[in-house]
Motif scaffolding. Sequence first.
Motif, PDB file in Angstrom:
ATOM      1  N   ASP A  17      31.883 -16.965  10.756  1.00  0.00           N
ATOM      2  CA  ASP A  17      31.901 -17.704  12.016  1.00  0.00           C
ATOM      3  C   ASP A  17      32.594 -19.055  11.907  1.00  0.00           C
ATOM      4  N   ARG A  18      33.047 -19.425  10.720  1.00  0.00           N
ATOM      5  CA  ARG A  18      33.626 -20.753  10.519  1.00  0.00           C
ATOM      6  C   ARG A  18      34.841 -20.985  11.411  1.00  0.00           C
ATOM      7  N   LYS A  19      35.729 -20.028  11.494  1.00  0.00           N
ATOM      8  CA  LYS A  19      36.930 -20.194  12.304  1.00  0.00           C
ATOM      9  C   LYS A  19      36.556 -20.444  13.766  1.00  0.00           C
ATOM     10  N   LEU A  23      37.234 -23.869  16.026  1.00  0.00           N
ATOM     11  CA  LEU A  23      37.873 -23.860  17.339  1.00  0.00           C
ATOM     12  C   LEU A  23      36.964 -24.463  18.409  1.00  0.00           C
ATOM     13  N   GLU A  24      35.697 -24.155  18.345  1.00  0.00           N
ATOM     14  CA  GLU A  24      34.756 -24.699  19.326  1.00  0.00           C
ATOM     15  C   GLU A  24      34.676 -26.222  19.212  1.00  0.00           C
ATOM     16  N   ALA A  25      34.557 -26.723  17.989  1.00  0.00           N
ATOM     17  CA  ALA A  25      34.475 -28.164  17.768  1.00  0.00           C
ATOM     18  C   ALA A  25      35.767 -28.852  18.187  1.00  0.00           C
ATOM     19  N   ILE A  43      37.566 -33.330  13.459  1.00  0.00           N
ATOM     20  CA  ILE A  43      37.145 -31.934  13.559  1.00  0.00           C
ATOM     21  C   ILE A  43      36.249 -31.596  12.374  1.00  0.00           C
ATOM     22  N   GLY A  44      36.596 -32.090  11.205  1.00  0.00           N
ATOM     23  CA  GLY A  44      35.801 -31.853  10.011  1.00  0.00           C
ATOM     24  C   GLY A  44      34.454 -32.545  10.044  1.00  0.00           C
TER      25      GLY A  44
END
Length: 89
Positions: A17-19, A23-25, A43-44
């Motif tokens: 789910d990381r990708k 994208l959500e963040a 983002i990080g």
Amino acid sequence: MEPVGSGIPSRGRRDPDRKARILEAAGALIVRSGYHRVAMADIGAVGIVGSGIYRHFDSKAAILAALLQEVLDELERSVRSSATTSRSP
């Protein structure tokens, strides 16, 4: 090592789910602050280290392209759904 089923990936395994989380963040940050004001570090800052972001995306522009592709895909699904619904008796 984390217990199996804990929801936390163990070392060496990629979080599937990381990708999507990146994208959500990124999408939320870009909407709030604008593309040019959002840095990869921002983002990080949502819990994904910079190197984790770069495993999925080459650049901030690549993140933007993926976000735009998601919008286009959703628009296409919506149009197809509308076309199907309007043809039904």
